[in-house]
Design a protein around this motif. Structure first.
Motif, PDB file in Angstrom:
ATOM      1  N   GLU A  22       0.818  -1.212   0.000  1.00 41.51           N
ATOM      2  CA  GLU A  22       0.000   0.000   0.000  1.00 41.51           C
ATOM      3  C   GLU A  22       0.849   1.259   0.000  1.00 41.51           C
ATOM      4  N   LYS A  23       2.174   1.081  -0.030  1.00 45.38           N
ATOM      5  CA  LYS A  23       3.142   2.183  -0.051  1.00 45.38           C
ATOM      6  C   LYS A  23       2.900   3.151   1.103  1.00 45.38           C
ATOM      7  N   MET A  24       2.852   2.592   2.313  1.00 40.28           N
ATOM      8  CA  MET A  24       2.680   3.453   3.480  1.00 40.28           C
ATOM      9  C   MET A  24       3.373   2.884   4.709  1.00 40.28           C
ATOM     10  N   PHE A  25       3.765   3.783   5.581  1.00 39.63           N
ATOM     11  CA  PHE A  25       4.317   3.442   6.892  1.00 39.63           C
ATOM     12  C   PHE A  25       3.583   4.268   7.934  1.00 39.63           C
ATOM     13  N   ILE A  26       3.375   3.685   9.097  1.00 41.60           N
ATOM     14  CA  ILE A  26       2.794   4.387  10.235  1.00 41.60           C
ATOM     15  C   ILE A  26       3.900   4.579  11.262  1.00 41.60           C
ATOM     16  N   LEU A  27       4.072   5.806  11.706  1.00 45.32           N
ATOM     17  CA  LEU A  27       5.063   6.118  12.733  1.00 45.32           C
ATOM     18  C   LEU A  27       4.357   6.291  14.065  1.00 45.32           C
ATOM     19  N   PHE A  28       5.016   5.863  15.133  1.00 47.02           N
ATOM     20  CA  PHE A  28       4.479   6.095  16.473  1.00 47.02           C
ATOM     21  C   PHE A  28       5.643   6.105  17.441  1.00 47.02           C
ATOM     22  N   LYS A  87       2.505   8.280   3.331  1.00 48.92           N
ATOM     23  CA  LYS A  87       1.928   7.612   2.153  1.00 48.92           C
ATOM     24  C   LYS A  87       2.705   8.053   0.919  1.00 48.92           C
ATOM     25  N   PHE A  88       3.212   7.082   0.205  1.00 52.92           N
ATOM     26  CA  PHE A  88       4.051   7.334  -0.957  1.00 52.92           C
ATOM     27  C   PHE A  88       3.200   7.220  -2.227  1.00 52.92           C
ATOM     28  N   ASN A  89       2.207   8.124  -2.355  1.00 56.51           N
ATOM     29  CA  ASN A  89       1.271   8.048  -3.474  1.00 56.51           C
ATOM     30  C   ASN A  89       1.214   9.311  -4.320  1.00 56.51           C
ATOM     31  N   GLY A  90       2.026  10.304  -4.001  1.00 54.77           N
ATOM     32  CA  GLY A  90       2.097  11.524  -4.797  1.00 54.77           C
ATOM     33  C   GLY A  90       0.908  12.450  -4.673  1.00 54.77           C
ATOM     34  N   SER A  91      -0.015  12.194  -3.754  1.00 54.99           N
ATOM     35  CA  SER A  91      -1.208  13.031  -3.617  1.00 54.99           C
ATOM     36  C   SER A  91      -0.820  14.464  -3.239  1.00 54.99           C
ATOM     37  N   GLU A  92      -1.459  15.433  -3.904  1.00 59.26           N
ATOM     38  CA  GLU A  92      -1.195  16.832  -3.604  1.00 59.26           C
ATOM     39  C   GLU A  92      -2.210  17.401  -2.621  1.00 59.26           C
ATOM     40  N   THR A  93      -3.118  16.543  -2.159  1.00 62.84           N
ATOM     41  CA  THR A  93      -4.096  16.910  -1.140  1.00 62.84           C
ATOM     42  C   THR A  93      -4.017  15.875  -0.027  1.00 62.84           C
ATOM     43  N   ALA A  94      -3.846  16.345   1.210  1.00 62.20           N
ATOM     44  CA  ALA A  94      -3.770  15.414   2.342  1.00 62.20           C
ATOM     45  C   ALA A  94      -5.134  14.775   2.557  1.00 62.20           C
ATOM     46  N   GLY A  98      -3.505  13.609   9.667  1.00 68.13           N
ATOM     47  CA  GLY A  98      -2.240  13.143  10.233  1.00 68.13           C
ATOM     48  C   GLY A  98      -1.332  12.448   9.229  1.00 68.13           C
ATOM     49  N   THR A  99      -1.471  12.795   7.946  1.00 74.18           N
ATOM     50  CA  THR A  99      -0.717  12.113   6.900  1.00 74.18           C
ATOM     51  C   THR A  99       0.206  13.065   6.154  1.00 74.18           C
ATOM     52  N   ILE A 100       1.425  12.598   5.910  1.00 71.08           N
ATOM     53  CA  ILE A 100       2.341  13.248   4.965  1.00 71.08           C
ATOM     54  C   ILE A 100       2.321  12.396   3.705  1.00 71.08           C
ATOM     55  N   HIS A 101       2.027  13.041   2.570  1.00 70.79           N
ATOM     56  CA  HIS A 101       2.079  12.360   1.281  1.00 70.79           C
ATOM     57  C   HIS A 101       3.414  12.676   0.625  1.00 70.79           C
ATOM     58  N   LEU A 102       3.989  11.656  -0.016  1.00 71.32           N
ATOM     59  CA  LEU A 102       5.291  11.801  -0.651  1.00 71.32           C
ATOM     60  C   LEU A 102       5.199  11.332  -2.089  1.00 71.32           C
ATOM     61  N   GLU A 103       6.205  11.700  -2.866  1.00 70.85           N
ATOM     62  CA  GLU A 103       6.208  11.299  -4.269  1.00 70.85           C
ATOM     63  C   GLU A 103       6.018   9.794  -4.395  1.00 70.85           C
ATOM     64  N   GLU A 104       5.353   9.398  -5.457  1.00 70.41           N
ATOM     65  CA  GLU A 104       5.068   7.983  -5.668  1.00 70.41           C
ATOM     66  C   GLU A 104       6.307   7.309  -6.248  1.00 70.41           C
ATOM     67  N   ARG A 105       6.884   6.452  -5.446  1.00 71.78           N
ATOM     68  CA  ARG A 105       8.062   5.672  -5.841  1.00 71.78           C
ATOM     69  C   ARG A 105       8.032   4.368  -5.073  1.00 71.78           C
ATOM     70  N   ASP A 106       8.838   3.412  -5.532  1.00 71.44           N
ATOM     71  CA  ASP A 106       8.990   2.189  -4.758  1.00 71.44           C
ATOM     72  C   ASP A 106       9.634   2.541  -3.428  1.00 71.44           C
ATOM     73  N   ILE A 107       9.200   1.855  -2.382  1.00 74.19           N
ATOM     74  CA  ILE A 107       9.770   2.113  -1.058  1.00 74.19           C
ATOM     75  C   ILE A 107      10.475   0.856  -0.566  1.00 74.19           C
ATOM     76  N   GLN A 108      11.476   1.079   0.257  1.00 68.10           N
ATOM     77  CA  GLN A 108      12.251   0.001   0.847  1.00 68.10           C
ATOM     78  C   GLN A 108      11.893  -0.110   2.327  1.00 68.10           C
ATOM     79  N   MET A 109      11.971  -1.310   2.856  1.00 67.51           N
ATOM     80  CA  MET A 109      11.742  -1.522   4.284  1.00 67.51           C
ATOM     81  C   MET A 109      12.904  -0.903   5.053  1.00 67.51           C
ATOM     82  N   PRO A 110      12.634   0.075   5.927  1.00 62.39           N
ATOM     83  CA  PRO A 110      13.719   0.643   6.733  1.00 62.39           C
ATOM     84  C   PRO A 110      14.217  -0.377   7.765  1.00 62.39           C
ATOM     85  N   GLN A 111      15.372  -0.133   8.278  1.00 57.17           N
ATOM     86  CA  GLN A 111      15.962  -1.000   9.293  1.00 57.17           C
ATOM     87  C   GLN A 111      15.871  -0.319  10.661  1.00 57.17           C
TER      88      GLN A 111
END
Length: 121
Positions: A22-28, A87-94, A98-111
């Protein structure tokens, strides 16, 4: 570039990979409720130094992504709870406050142990 926010990813919940498709990460922050922690990147809650805005750069591990939109409560939630959605979907409207949208690209699992930064261009 000026650093607006920086934190460390301390732990990845076991269900974080479920959101890669779904090209998303939740931070907490560390105080995440147990029913949510399994789905989150658990981070240190740190101070935010300025505004988070469209056009800023999010650095996750060694990958950089341009921010395309920022929800109304991102700064408040990130600074107090460490809780936002990326959310890595390139949306220009939130879609959600509580969401930051980022350019749509493949994402890697962070460590665990990697850094997350938001930089002002």
């Amino acid at each position: 570039m000026h650093t607006v926010y920086q934190t460390k990813i301390n732990q990845l919940g076991p269900s974080v990979p479920d959101f890669l498709g779904e090209k998303m990460f939740i931070l907490f922050g560390a105080d995440a409720p147990s029913e949510l922690a399994d789905y989150c990147l658990l981070i240190d809650v740190n101070e935010i130094n300025g505004e988070i805005e469209k056009g800023d750069i999010l650095v996750l591990g060694n990958q950089q992504y341009t921010i395309t939109s920022v929800g109304d409560v991102v700064k408040k939630n990130l600074g107090s709870l460490g809780h936002i959605t990326l959310k890595f979907n390139g949306s220009e409207t939130a879609e959600l406050p509580g969401t930051i949208h980022l350019e749509e690209r493949d994402i890697q699992m962070p460590q665990a142990g990697s850094t997350l930064q938001i930089l002002k261009k």
